[in-house]
Design a protein around this motif. Structure first.
Motif, PDB file in Angstrom:
ATOM      1  N   PHE A 392      60.005  77.890  57.611  1.00 26.07           N
ATOM      2  CA  PHE A 392      58.495  77.540  56.872  1.00 26.07           C
ATOM      3  C   PHE A 392      57.510  77.849  57.769  1.00 26.07           C
ATOM      4  O   PHE A 392      56.281  78.191  57.545  1.00 26.07           O
ATOM      5  CB  PHE A 392      58.777  75.823  56.213  1.00 26.07           C
ATOM      6  N   LEU A 393      57.555  77.491  59.068  1.00 30.10           N
ATOM      7  CA  LEU A 393      56.626  77.562  60.068  1.00 30.10           C
ATOM      8  C   LEU A 393      56.270  79.144  60.348  1.00 30.10           C
ATOM      9  O   LEU A 393      55.292  79.480  61.064  1.00 30.10           O
ATOM     10  CB  LEU A 393      56.657  76.593  61.169  1.00 30.10           C
ATOM     11  N   LYS A 394      57.301  79.891  60.023  1.00 30.65           N
ATOM     12  CA  LYS A 394      57.175  81.439  60.214  1.00 30.65           C
ATOM     13  C   LYS A 394      56.673  82.155  59.066  1.00 30.65           C
ATOM     14  O   LYS A 394      56.693  83.280  59.123  1.00 30.65           O
ATOM     15  CB  LYS A 394      58.622  81.896  60.873  1.00 30.65           C
ATOM     16  N   GLY A 395      56.663  81.445  58.002  1.00 28.28           N
ATOM     17  CA  GLY A 395      56.110  82.213  56.797  1.00 28.28           C
ATOM     18  C   GLY A 395      56.927  82.444  55.835  1.00 28.28           C
ATOM     19  O   GLY A 395      56.621  82.680  54.854  1.00 28.28           O
ATOM     20  N   THR A 396      58.146  81.942  56.115  1.00 35.14           N
ATOM     21  CA  THR A 396      59.315  82.066  55.112  1.00 35.14           C
ATOM     22  C   THR A 396      59.460  80.675  54.324  1.00 35.14           C
ATOM     23  O   THR A 396      59.943  79.973  54.871  1.00 35.14           O
ATOM     24  CB  THR A 396      60.613  82.636  55.758  1.00 35.14           C
ATOM     25  N   LYS A 397      59.000  80.507  53.193  1.00 35.91           N
ATOM     26  CA  LYS A 397      58.924  79.223  52.558  1.00 35.91           C
ATOM     27  C   LYS A 397      60.083  79.558  51.459  1.00 35.91           C
ATOM     28  O   LYS A 397      59.730  79.690  50.417  1.00 35.91           O
ATOM     29  CB  LYS A 397      57.508  78.843  52.198  1.00 35.91           C
ATOM     30  N   LEU A 398      61.337  78.805  52.010  1.00 31.87           N
ATOM     31  CA  LEU A 398      62.286  78.846  50.938  1.00 31.87           C
ATOM     32  C   LEU A 398      62.208  77.300  50.241  1.00 31.87           C
ATOM     33  O   LEU A 398      62.448  76.317  51.008  1.00 31.87           O
ATOM     34  CB  LEU A 398      63.370  78.963  51.447  1.00 31.87           C
ATOM     35  N   PRO A 399      62.580  77.192  48.851  1.00 26.44           N
ATOM     36  CA  PRO A 399      62.544  75.937  48.203  1.00 26.44           C
ATOM     37  C   PRO A 399      64.023  75.380  48.423  1.00 26.44           C
ATOM     38  O   PRO A 399      64.537  75.154  47.229  1.00 26.44           O
ATOM     39  CB  PRO A 399      62.338  76.341  46.699  1.00 26.44           C
ATOM     40  N   LEU A 400      64.213  75.029  49.484  1.00 26.99           N
ATOM     41  CA  LEU A 400      65.497  74.318  49.679  1.00 26.99           C
ATOM     42  C   LEU A 400      65.577  72.871  49.668  1.00 26.99           C
ATOM     43  O   LEU A 400      64.574  72.326  49.760  1.00 26.99           O
ATOM     44  CB  LEU A 400      66.051  74.518  51.077  1.00 26.99           C
ATOM     45  N   GLY A 401      66.657  72.120  49.310  1.00 23.22           N
ATOM     46  CA  GLY A 401      66.568  70.650  48.940  1.00 23.22           C
ATOM     47  C   GLY A 401      68.220  70.306  48.884  1.00 23.22           C
ATOM     48  O   GLY A 401      69.043  71.121  48.371  1.00 23.22           O
ATOM     49  N   ASP A 402      68.235  68.956  48.748  1.00 18.77           N
ATOM     50  CA  ASP A 402      69.816  68.509  48.492  1.00 18.77           C
ATOM     51  C   ASP A 402      69.685  67.617  47.306  1.00 18.77           C
ATOM     52  O   ASP A 402      70.627  67.195  46.737  1.00 18.77           O
ATOM     53  CB  ASP A 402      70.124  67.745  49.500  1.00 18.77           C
ATOM     54  N   GLY A 403      68.360  67.595  46.423  1.00 15.81           N
ATOM     55  CA  GLY A 403      68.429  66.931  45.307  1.00 15.81           C
ATOM     56  C   GLY A 403      68.231  65.517  45.219  1.00 15.81           C
ATOM     57  O   GLY A 403      68.165  64.600  44.333  1.00 15.81           O
ATOM     58  N   VAL A 404      68.106  64.859  46.547  1.00 19.87           N
ATOM     59  CA  VAL A 404      67.984  63.436  46.738  1.00 19.87           C
ATOM     60  C   VAL A 404      66.624  63.278  47.642  1.00 19.87           C
ATOM     61  O   VAL A 404      66.521  63.652  48.520  1.00 19.87           O
ATOM     62  CB  VAL A 404      69.030  62.867  47.392  1.00 19.87           C
ATOM     63  N   ASN A 405      65.372  62.748  46.839  1.00 20.14           N
ATOM     64  CA  ASN A 405      64.394  62.612  47.299  1.00 20.14           C
ATOM     65  C   ASN A 405      63.764  61.195  47.791  1.00 20.14           C
ATOM     66  O   ASN A 405      62.736  61.044  48.303  1.00 20.14           O
ATOM     67  CB  ASN A 405      63.227  63.228  46.243  1.00 20.14           C
ATOM     68  N   ALA A 406      64.653  60.274  47.667  1.00 20.80           N
ATOM     69  CA  ALA A 406      64.428  58.901  48.191  1.00 20.80           C
ATOM     70  C   ALA A 406      65.453  58.190  48.030  1.00 20.80           C
ATOM     71  O   ALA A 406      66.596  58.184  47.549  1.00 20.80           O
ATOM     72  CB  ALA A 406      63.003  58.338  47.341  1.00 20.80           C
ATOM     73  N   ASP A 407      65.334  56.774  48.815  1.00 22.66           N
ATOM     74  CA  ASP A 407      66.402  55.738  48.974  1.00 22.66           C
ATOM     75  C   ASP A 407      66.614  55.104  47.390  1.00 22.66           C
ATOM     76  O   ASP A 407      65.679  54.974  46.736  1.00 22.66           O
ATOM     77  CB  ASP A 407      66.018  54.806  50.006  1.00 22.66           C
ATOM     78  N   ASP A 408      67.588  54.279  47.401  1.00 26.42           N
ATOM     79  CA  ASP A 408      67.868  53.910  46.224  1.00 26.42           C
ATOM     80  C   ASP A 408      67.226  52.403  46.060  1.00 26.42           C
ATOM     81  O   ASP A 408      67.359  51.835  45.195  1.00 26.42           O
ATOM     82  CB  ASP A 408      69.316  53.543  45.778  1.00 26.42           C
ATOM     83  N   GLN A 409      66.782  51.863  47.286  1.00 20.77           N
ATOM     84  CA  GLN A 409      66.231  50.563  47.445  1.00 20.77           C
ATOM     85  C   GLN A 409      64.822  50.707  47.717  1.00 20.77           C
ATOM     86  O   GLN A 409      64.341  51.373  48.512  1.00 20.77           O
ATOM     87  CB  GLN A 409      66.996  49.758  48.304  1.00 20.77           C
ATOM     88  N   LYS A 410      63.824  49.699  47.514  1.00 18.35           N
ATOM     89  CA  LYS A 410      62.582  49.893  47.846  1.00 18.35           C
ATOM     90  C   LYS A 410      62.488  49.376  49.063  1.00 18.35           C
ATOM     91  O   LYS A 410      63.042  48.239  49.396  1.00 18.35           O
ATOM     92  CB  LYS A 410      61.899  49.129  46.738  1.00 18.35           C
ATOM     93  N   LEU A 411      61.480  49.848  49.938  1.00 18.71           N
ATOM     94  CA  LEU A 411      61.468  49.254  51.334  1.00 18.71           C
ATOM     95  C   LEU A 411      60.319  48.125  51.096  1.00 18.71           C
ATOM     96  O   LEU A 411      59.817  47.941  50.197  1.00 18.71           O
ATOM     97  CB  LEU A 411      60.537  50.464  51.961  1.00 18.71           C
ATOM     98  N   GLN A 412      60.617  47.321  52.089  1.00 16.83           N
ATOM     99  CA  GLN A 412      59.621  46.141  52.473  1.00 16.83           C
ATOM    100  C   GLN A 412      58.317  46.597  52.907  1.00 16.83           C
ATOM    101  O   GLN A 412      58.189  47.494  53.393  1.00 16.83           O
ATOM    102  CB  GLN A 412      60.392  45.200  53.178  1.00 16.83           C
ATOM    103  N   ALA A 413      57.406  45.628  52.267  1.00 15.26           N
ATOM    104  CA  ALA A 413      56.054  45.832  52.736  1.00 15.26           C
ATOM    105  C   ALA A 413      55.784  45.429  54.070  1.00 15.26           C
ATOM    106  O   ALA A 413      54.512  45.736  54.707  1.00 15.26           O
ATOM    107  CB  ALA A 413      55.097  45.241  51.783  1.00 15.26           C
ATOM    108  N   SER A 414      56.652  44.666  54.772  1.00 16.53           N
ATOM    109  CA  SER A 414      56.464  44.278  56.237  1.00 16.53           C
ATOM    110  C   SER A 414      57.546  44.411  57.050  1.00 16.53           C
ATOM    111  O   SER A 414      58.722  44.674  56.639  1.00 16.53           O
ATOM    112  CB  SER A 414      56.022  42.777  56.147  1.00 16.53           C
ATOM    113  N   PHE A 415      57.469  44.204  58.366  1.00 15.23           N
ATOM    114  CA  PHE A 415      58.474  44.205  59.335  1.00 15.23           C
ATOM    115  C   PHE A 415      59.911  43.460  58.985  1.00 15.23           C
ATOM    116  O   PHE A 415      59.602  42.513  58.465  1.00 15.23           O
ATOM    117  CB  PHE A 415      57.847  44.006  60.743  1.00 15.23           C
ATOM    118  N   PRO A 416      60.977  43.993  59.032  1.00 15.75           N
ATOM    119  CA  PRO A 416      61.321  45.415  59.441  1.00 15.75           C
ATOM    120  C   PRO A 416      61.319  46.330  58.609  1.00 15.75           C
ATOM    121  O   PRO A 416      61.901  47.695  59.006  1.00 15.75           O
ATOM    122  CB  PRO A 416      62.729  45.334  60.033  1.00 15.75           C
TER     123      PRO A 416
END
Length: 434
Positions: A392-416
């Motif tokens: 990507f940073l060399k100009g070769t932009k390949l549309p690669l991925g594993d098909g999972v884009n986020a965790d199944d659980q919602k993150l908390q709004a505060s620490f931790p």
């Protein structure tokens, strides 16, 4: 850490690493994803096995930085009667370089005790101590007790309140947390292990299954004022490590003796998994980040890029990968550069504001608050790593991925920030019978 026979145009970074090991004749990797079981020896010691390290400006308290590490990959919440816990014979470290010499200027060290549980059950509420090592001084800065694991509504009712109550104050400002959490890492490891399958297209448009959904980890974390770190050029370097005594003798009584030795380390995700050859993974774990120059050849001529081209002819640059050296070993100029000294650490520019609408693709999507500038809990490091190694940073932009884009659980709004672990009683992986 490793992850039909036909794959449209993409391989996940972890999966290709496994194939690379076989091609080179070193045998398959035993790892799974991010740093879950990434090297042969540490896979036999789960309570010392670092899975992920994160460092980011706290979204709700932007004058602080949150540094967090996870251990114990693949915790099944229903794993009683001796549930998962931190090892009382290990030291768990969060290390911070504040001046760019890639040596720790500040260390937050967590140590735990284990109490005997009632009846036939283990006790997962562990007393802990946090010690800060700085400027030649060692100071106990927090004491607390972890919340118990999320066993079920009878044993651990009102779990969120239990976990919140266990957050400890740090002397000098800030907070500390230790205990079981949902595993925030996400990836389609099930498909990857099935001869490197991708469930849909090239994997960059969804369609994957999150292998880590329903599993937990144990987190240890601090949130500290940015001003207290006095970071040179507003940039810090962060990594985690776990240490054990050099000798363990098992018998009627188990004894640990000798000097403390490092058994695992972790900075950037996926390095030991897809950069370091299988036969050197245990050695790499024993070395300090400032010794990384002896592994430089694996960054400048990555096995992963060569295997991508060998199998799928995608045109990924195979040599001269100064871009990977910058991303992983020195920091990127005008972003988080710390100097020419090579080291695998997370580099975080603390002057970059918290992003109002974060992109999972981080810097590759123009969101400079995301990985490889530190690492947030929602950064899609598998997709970012695949595309970066693809050029990507060399100009070769390949549309690669594993098909999972986020965790199944919602993150908390505060620490931790990491979501509460799922209940063992609910056991989302169990098969409900009529």
């Amino acid at each position: 850490m490793s992850r039909t026979l036909v794959l449209a145009a993409a391989l996940t970074a972890v999966a290709v690493a496994a194939i690379a090991a076989v091609i080179k004749g070193t045998g398959p990797s035993v790892a799974t994803a991010s740093s879950h079981r990434e090297a042969p020896l540490i896979s036999e010691d789960p309570s010392a096995d670092l899975t992920d390290v994160y460092a980011f400006r706290s979204p709700d308290k932007p004058d602080t930085v949150t540094i967090l590490a996870n251990v114990l990959p693949g915790e099944d919440p229903a794993a009683g009667p001796n549930w998962y816990s931190f090892s009382p014979s290990a030291r768990y470290n969060l290390k911070i370089d504040t001046n760019g010499d890639v040596r720790p200027d500040v260390i937050y060290r967590f140590q735990f005790r284990t109490k005997t549980g009632p009846f036939f059950l283990g006790d997962t509420a562990q007393p802990f101590t946090v010690t800060r090592l700085q400027g030649g001084k060692t100071t106990v800065v927090a004491k607390g007790t972890t919340a118990p694991n999320n066993i079920g509504p009878r044993t651990t009712p009102n779990y969120h309140a239990l976990a919140t109550k266990s957050i400890a104050s740090l002397a000098g400002g800030g907070q500390a947390y230790a205990g079981q959490r949902d595993d925030p890492f996400f990836g389609d490891v099930g498909a990857i292990f099935d001869l490197v399958a991708i469930r849909k297209g090239t994997g960059n448009a969804g369609g994957g299954k999150d292998f880590f959904a329903g599993y937990g980890v144990h987190s240890y974390a601090v949130q500290v004022p940015i001003a207290a770190l006095h970071a040179k050029n507003n940039t810090i370097g962060v990594w985690g490590s776990v240490e054990r005594k050099k000798t363990t003798v098992r018998g009627a009584v188990t004894r640990d003796s000798g000097n403390w030795v490092q058994v695992d380390r972790l900075g950037n995700p996926l390095v030991n998994e897809v950069i370091i050859p299988t036969g050197m993974k245990d050695l790499w774990n024993s070395y300090q980040p400032w010794s990384e120059s002896q592994f430089k050849q694996y960054y400048t001529s990555p096995i992963l890029a060569a295997v991508i081209n060998k199998l799928y002819k995608l045109g990924a640059p195979e040599t001269g990968r100064d871009d990977l050296v910058a991303v992983l070993l020195t920091g990127v100029p005008k972003l988080n550069y710390t100097g020419s000294k090579l080291a695998d650490i997370l580099r975080l520019n603390l002057s970059i504001p918290v992003t109002a609408s974060p992109s999972r693709m981080g810097v590759l999507a123009g969101d400079n608050q995301g990985w490889p500038n530190g690492r947030r809990l929602g950064d899609d490091v598998i997709d970012i790593a695949e595309q970066a190694v693809g050029g990507f940073l060399k100009g070769t932009k390949l549309p690669l991925g594993d098909g999972v884009n986020a965790d199944d659980q919602k993150l908390q709004a505060s620490f931790p920030y990491v979501a509460d672990p799922q209940s063992g009683f609910a056991n989302t992986k169990g098969d409900q019978r009529s």
